[in-house]
Design an enzyme around this catalytic site. Structure first.
Site, short mmCIF file in Angstrom:
data_model
loop_
_atom_site.label_atom_id
_atom_site.label_comp_id
_atom_site.label_asym_id
_atom_site.label_seq_id
_atom_site.Cartn_x
_atom_site.Cartn_y
_atom_site.Cartn_z
N GLU A 67 9.16 15.25 16.52
CA GLU A 67 9.68 15.19 15.15
C GLU A 67 8.97 16.25 14.30
O GLU A 67 7.74 16.25 14.19
CB GLU A 67 9.41 13.80 14.56
CG GLU A 67 9.98 13.65 13.16
CD GLU A 67 9.67 12.30 12.54
OE1 GLU A 67 8.51 11.85 12.63
OE2 GLU A 67 10.58 11.70 11.94
N LYS B 133 0.89 -1.17 0.00
CA LYS B 133 0.00 0.00 0.00
C LYS B 133 0.92 1.21 0.00
O LYS B 133 1.49 1.57 1.01
CB LYS B 133 -0.89 -0.02 1.25
CG LYS B 133 -2.22 0.71 1.11
CD LYS B 133 -2.10 2.20 0.83
CE LYS B 133 -1.79 3.01 2.06
NZ LYS B 133 -1.51 4.44 1.73
N CYS C 202 13.77 10.63 7.97
CA CYS C 202 13.58 10.05 9.31
C CYS C 202 14.87 10.07 10.12
O CYS C 202 14.86 10.27 11.32
CB CYS C 202 13.06 8.62 9.19
SG CYS C 202 14.15 7.56 8.22
N GLU D 103 9.51 0.85 11.15
CA GLU D 103 10.56 1.88 11.02
C GLU D 103 9.84 3.21 11.11
O GLU D 103 9.09 3.59 10.21
CB GLU D 103 11.30 1.70 9.70
CG GLU D 103 12.11 0.42 9.75
CD GLU D 103 12.85 0.08 8.48
OE1 GLU D 103 12.78 0.84 7.51
OE2 GLU D 103 13.51 -0.98 8.47
P1 NAD Z 1 2.12 8.20 8.10
O1 NAD Z 1 2.23 7.35 9.31
O2 NAD Z 1 1.14 9.29 8.08
O3 NAD Z 1 1.80 7.32 6.81
C1 NAD Z 1 2.61 6.23 6.42
C2 NAD Z 1 1.76 5.24 5.63
O4 NAD Z 1 0.76 4.73 6.51
C3 NAD Z 1 1.03 5.85 4.44
O5 NAD Z 1 1.05 4.93 3.37
C4 NAD Z 1 -0.39 6.00 4.97
O6 NAD Z 1 -1.38 5.93 3.97
C5 NAD Z 1 -0.51 4.80 5.88
N1 NAD Z 1 -1.54 4.93 6.92
C6 NAD Z 1 -2.00 6.05 7.51
N2 NAD Z 1 -2.97 5.74 8.40
C7 NAD Z 1 -3.12 4.39 8.37
C8 NAD Z 1 -3.95 3.47 9.08
N3 NAD Z 1 -4.84 3.87 9.98
N4 NAD Z 1 -3.81 2.16 8.82
C9 NAD Z 1 -2.91 1.73 7.91
N5 NAD Z 1 -2.10 2.55 7.20
C10 NAD Z 1 -2.20 3.86 7.44
O7 NAD Z 1 3.58 8.74 7.84
P2 NAD Z 1 4.06 9.75 6.69
O8 NAD Z 1 3.68 11.13 7.04
O9 NAD Z 1 3.66 9.19 5.37
O10 NAD Z 1 5.63 9.59 6.78
C11 NAD Z 1 6.45 10.32 7.63
C12 NAD Z 1 6.85 9.51 8.82
O11 NAD Z 1 7.54 8.33 8.40
C13 NAD Z 1 7.82 10.25 9.72
O12 NAD Z 1 7.49 10.02 11.06
C14 NAD Z 1 9.16 9.61 9.38
O13 NAD Z 1 10.14 9.73 10.38
C15 NAD Z 1 8.76 8.20 9.15
N6 NAD Z 1 9.77 7.50 8.37
C16 NAD Z 1 10.54 6.55 8.99
C17 NAD Z 1 11.54 5.89 8.28
C18 NAD Z 1 12.43 4.87 8.94
O14 NAD Z 1 13.10 4.14 8.22
N7 NAD Z 1 12.48 4.80 10.27
C19 NAD Z 1 11.75 6.21 6.94
C20 NAD Z 1 10.96 7.19 6.35
C21 NAD Z 1 9.96 7.83 7.07
#
Ligand code: NAD
Length: 497
Positions: free
Chosen positions: A386, A180, A288, A255
């Site tokens: 963050e 997804k 991240c 992650e």
């Molecule tokens: P997010 O949590 O809003 O969304 C991530 C994914 O989860 C998207 O595909 C979204 O559609 C999905 N999602 C949202 N709500 C959901 C639900 N209720 N059930 C299932 N899926 C759902 O995060 P974002 O804003 O897209 O990304 C930024 C975040 O990702 C930051 O916190 C960043 O630090 C983190 N990140 C971590 C890493 C790592 O390797 N640790 C790498 C990149 C980004």
């Protein structure tokens, strides 16, 4: 309803990819380019029906993929990598249009790494396991059996790189996948489905369901027929997902976010330390691993802050497709406002912006100035939450002990970076830092064979090398007794007595 769009001159299919075919939905969602806030496409928006169809397709394809000789499986994954290399320019162009990160980074760093995500795990697969052991005269064998259907949910800041970093090892380990992608940057996932298909990946082994987190992500995490859930995203979403996955006892790999420190000692190579600080504006701070919380030893703080400020002013902000651009825009209007909210509240609470501190008025749109803040209130949100934007905070410390305590004073623990000229101090401080990755006098040096993940709220589990295969496999111990064997060597099962 359109099924195709042309983005940056590249034709992209806007439907899902399920069971080896394109599948349409009745609804779509709007995909906006952060570069100029124009609508790139209306992407088909999946829900529980599409998710169920994708999980069923992945389940049907599992037995054949899991039992394929590993050499054949690895060869297909190498062909996927070749396909990525062949279409690297298309992928780079579309990713930049979709998430606004620099085209030159996508070309030089990101897309080659996307291909490596397949090559590395295809090769590693062939070295897995260890020689049989023995226990009280019995032969003991450990095998890495494929786990089943892997659900993968990814964010927008490096969409294809982060998706394939999970898909590569999941497929190599013999699993099938339902991905997804992020609704804010969904397009390269669709191109990738084409590439994988053309490389000979059998139907149903990879499935891509587009859609929002709530409509498509949530039913995927709650689906009773998934065997692993790999999630990259924010801590709040991870909390929601955990509850859904718990009901089905699905193993998780998370992650998540970070608030990583960059610790600069007075004995550090000054230019190196300043360079590492300014490097944090990469991808407009939407990284991240970014070390946005800079801790500098008091005796060099004045000159360090002055030089970081000067170098930040030199950053060329603009269109990510321009080779001269160092930093571009933020991903969406809502994220832009979130970042600006953090900065505005910090300034109201007494922090000072030495450079930046607000939107880039000249460029307008989603362009936020690279910002350096000092004098933030200890414990305030700008130092603890963050931001995921181009915002550095600088604090000072007097002793090594204080530096370690400030660096570890966070609920996150994704990474920590340490700059010092003293090798003994480097050993001491690096071992005291709580983080999944510690960089000493460097940043972002990553080997796909090394463990990667976060401590604290930054994640659950480690991936990379063997650690990925441990997560994506059902590890089995088989013990063979020395007794009970027939003496004739027939393998037909018939007794010739
Ligand atoms: P997010 O949590 O809003 O969304 C991530 C994914 O989860 C998207 O595909 C979204 O559609 C999905 N999602 C949202 N709500 C959901 C639900 N209720 N059930 C299932 N899926 C759902 O995060 P974002 O804003 O897209 O990304 C930024 C975040 O990702 C930051 O916190 C960043 O630090 C983190 N990140 C971590 C890493 C790592 O390797 N640790 C790498 C990149 C980004």
């Amino acid at each position: 309803m359109s099924t195709q769009a042309t983005v940056a001159g590249v034709q992209v299919d806007l439907r899902h990819w399920i069971g080896g075919e394109r599948v349409a939905s009745a609804e779509t969602f709007e995909d906006v380019s952060p570069i100029d806030e124009t609508v790139l496409a209306h992407v088909h928006s999946g829900g529980p029906g599409e998710i169920d169809r994708a999980v069923t397709a992945a389940r049907s394809a599992f037995a054949a993929w899991a039992s394929m000789p590993i050499g054949e499986r690895a060869a297909i994954l190498h062909r996927v990598a070749d396909g990525i290399d062949a279409r690297a320019e298309d992928l780079a162009q579309v990713e930049t249009a979709d998430n606004g990160a620099l085209l030159r980074s996508h070309r030089r760093g990101v897309m080659p790494r996307v291909a490596m995500n397949f090559r590395h795990f295809a090769d590693h697969l062939q070295t897995l396991g260890r020689p049989d052991g023995s226990i009280r005269g019995h032969r003991q064998r450990v095998t890495y059996d494929p786990a089943g259907v892997v659900a993968i949910i990814t964010p927008w800041n490096a969409p294809l790189m982060l998706a394939t970093w999970r898909i590569g090892p999941a497929l190599a380990a013999g699993n099938t996948v339902v991905l997804k992608p992020p609704e804010w940057a969904p397009l390269t996932a669709s191109l990738f489905a084409d590439i994988a298909h053309e490389a000979g990946l059998p139907a149903g082994v990879l499935n891509v369901v587009q859609g929002t987190g709530v409509e498509a992500g949530a039913p995927l995490t709650a689906h009773p027929d998934i065997n692993r859930l790999a999630f990259t995203g924010s801590v709040p979403t991870a909390g929601v997902i955990s509850r859904a996955a718990a009901a089905n006892i699905v193993p998780l790999s998370y992650e998540l976010g970070g608030k990583s420190p960059l610790v600069v000692f007075a004995d550090a190579d000054f230019d190196l330390a300043v360079g590492l600080a300014v490097e944090q504006f990469d991808n407009s701070g939407q990284v991240c691993l970014g070390a946005f919380r800079i801790l500098v030893e008091e005796t060099i703080a004045y000159s360090f802050v002055e030089e970081v400020t000067r170098r930040t002013r030199d950053i060329v902000q603009g269109d990510p497709r321009d080779e001269k651009t160092d930093m571009s825009c933020l991903i969406t209007r809502s994220h832009f406002e979130k970042v600006d909210g953090f900065v505005s509240r910090a300034l109201e609470a007494g922090a000072k912006a030495l450079v930046g501190g607000g939107p880039n008025a000249e460029l307008g749109g989603l362009y936020y100035q690279p910002t350096v803040l000092v004098d933030a209130e200890p414990g305030s949100e700008i130092l603890t939450e963050e931001v995921f934007g181009p915002v550095l905070t600088i604090q000072t410390f007097r002793t090594e002990e204080q530096a370690i305590s400030m660096a570890n004073d966070t609920r996150f623990g994704l990474a920590a970076t340490l700059v010092t000229g003293d090798p003994v101090r480097a050993e001491r401080v690096s071992s005291a830092l709580v983080a999944g990755t510690v960089w000493v006098n460097c940043f972002f040096v990553r080997d796909l064979g090394a463990p990667f993940g976060g401590s604290g709220r930054s994640g659950i589990g480690r991936e990379g090398g063997d650690w990925s295969f441990e997560f994506y496999s059902d590890i089995k111990n088989t013990v063979f007794s020395p007794e009970g064997w027939r003496t004739d060597t027939s393998t037909t099962g018939e007794h010739h007595g």
